[in-house]
Design a protein around this motif. Structure first.
Motif, PDB file in Angstrom:
ATOM      1  N   ILE A 103       0.869  -1.176   0.000  1.00 33.78           N
ATOM      2  CA  ILE A 103       0.000   0.000   0.000  1.00 33.78           C
ATOM      3  C   ILE A 103       0.903   1.222   0.000  1.00 33.78           C
ATOM      4  CG2 ILE A 103      -1.738   1.320   1.271  1.00 33.78           C
ATOM      5  CD1 ILE A 103      -2.685  -1.318   2.520  1.00 33.78           C
ATOM      6  N   VAL A 111      -4.596   6.657   0.363  1.00 35.99           N
ATOM      7  CA  VAL A 111      -4.070   5.493  -0.333  1.00 35.99           C
ATOM      8  C   VAL A 111      -4.084   5.786  -1.829  1.00 35.99           C
ATOM      9  CG1 VAL A 111      -4.455   3.055  -0.872  1.00 35.99           C
ATOM     10  CG2 VAL A 111      -4.847   3.895   1.458  1.00 35.99           C
ATOM     11  N   ARG A 114      -2.493   0.147  -4.383  1.00 30.13           N
ATOM     12  CA  ARG A 114      -2.595  -1.147  -3.691  1.00 30.13           C
ATOM     13  C   ARG A 114      -2.191  -2.216  -4.686  1.00 30.13           C
ATOM     14  NH1 ARG A 114      -5.707  -1.615   0.967  1.00 30.13           N
ATOM     15  NH2 ARG A 114      -6.764   0.295   1.511  1.00 30.13           N
TER      16      ARG A 114
END
Length: 133
Positions: A103, A111, A114
């Motif tokens: 991440i 974020v 991923r």
């Protein structure tokens, strides 16, 4: 896994998780790459090798890199920080213990990337091109 199915069905955006408290000292200053690993998974060692070869590039991009294995958080390049593996995994909806994942968080804690498979440093750093400075 159930969260993933619910997210798929409801279409909930992946990037809406909150920043873990233990990462707040990095806020506004550093990006953080978290590599969730299991010692028995060769993906972790492959990712580690790829990241170490690009060590200087990650420093240039202000990216702190941490390996999360078992209940510990281990810096890849710099001094240790007081980070909580369980808080990171829970707050960021990280992979289950024993599963591989990475991440990438930007400076404001959102974020941005991923992955469930190892990535080349160019791919990880390339994700920064979509981040505001």
């Amino acid at each position: 896994m159930l969260k993933s199915f619910v997210r798929e069905i409801l279409g909930t955006e992946l990037h809406t998780v909150s920043t873990p408290r233990c990462l707040r000292p990095f806020g506004g200053k550093k990006r953080v790459l978290l590599v969730f690993a299991d010692a028995e998974d060769d993906r972790a060692s492959r990712q580690d090798d790829l990241l170490r070869k690009a060590h200087l590039r990650f420093i240039e991009e202000d990216i702190e890199v941490f390996n999360i294995a078992g209940g510990g958080v281990f810096p890849l390049f710099n001094d240790p920080h007081d980070l909580d593996a369980d808080e990171l995994r829970d707050t960021l909806d990280g992979p289950q213990p024993g599963e591989f994942g990475l991440i990438l968080l930007d400076r404001d804690g959102r974020v941005k990337l991923r992955a469930s498979e190892p990535m080349r440093p160019e791919e990880i750093i390339g994700a920064l091109a979509t981040m505001p400075h």
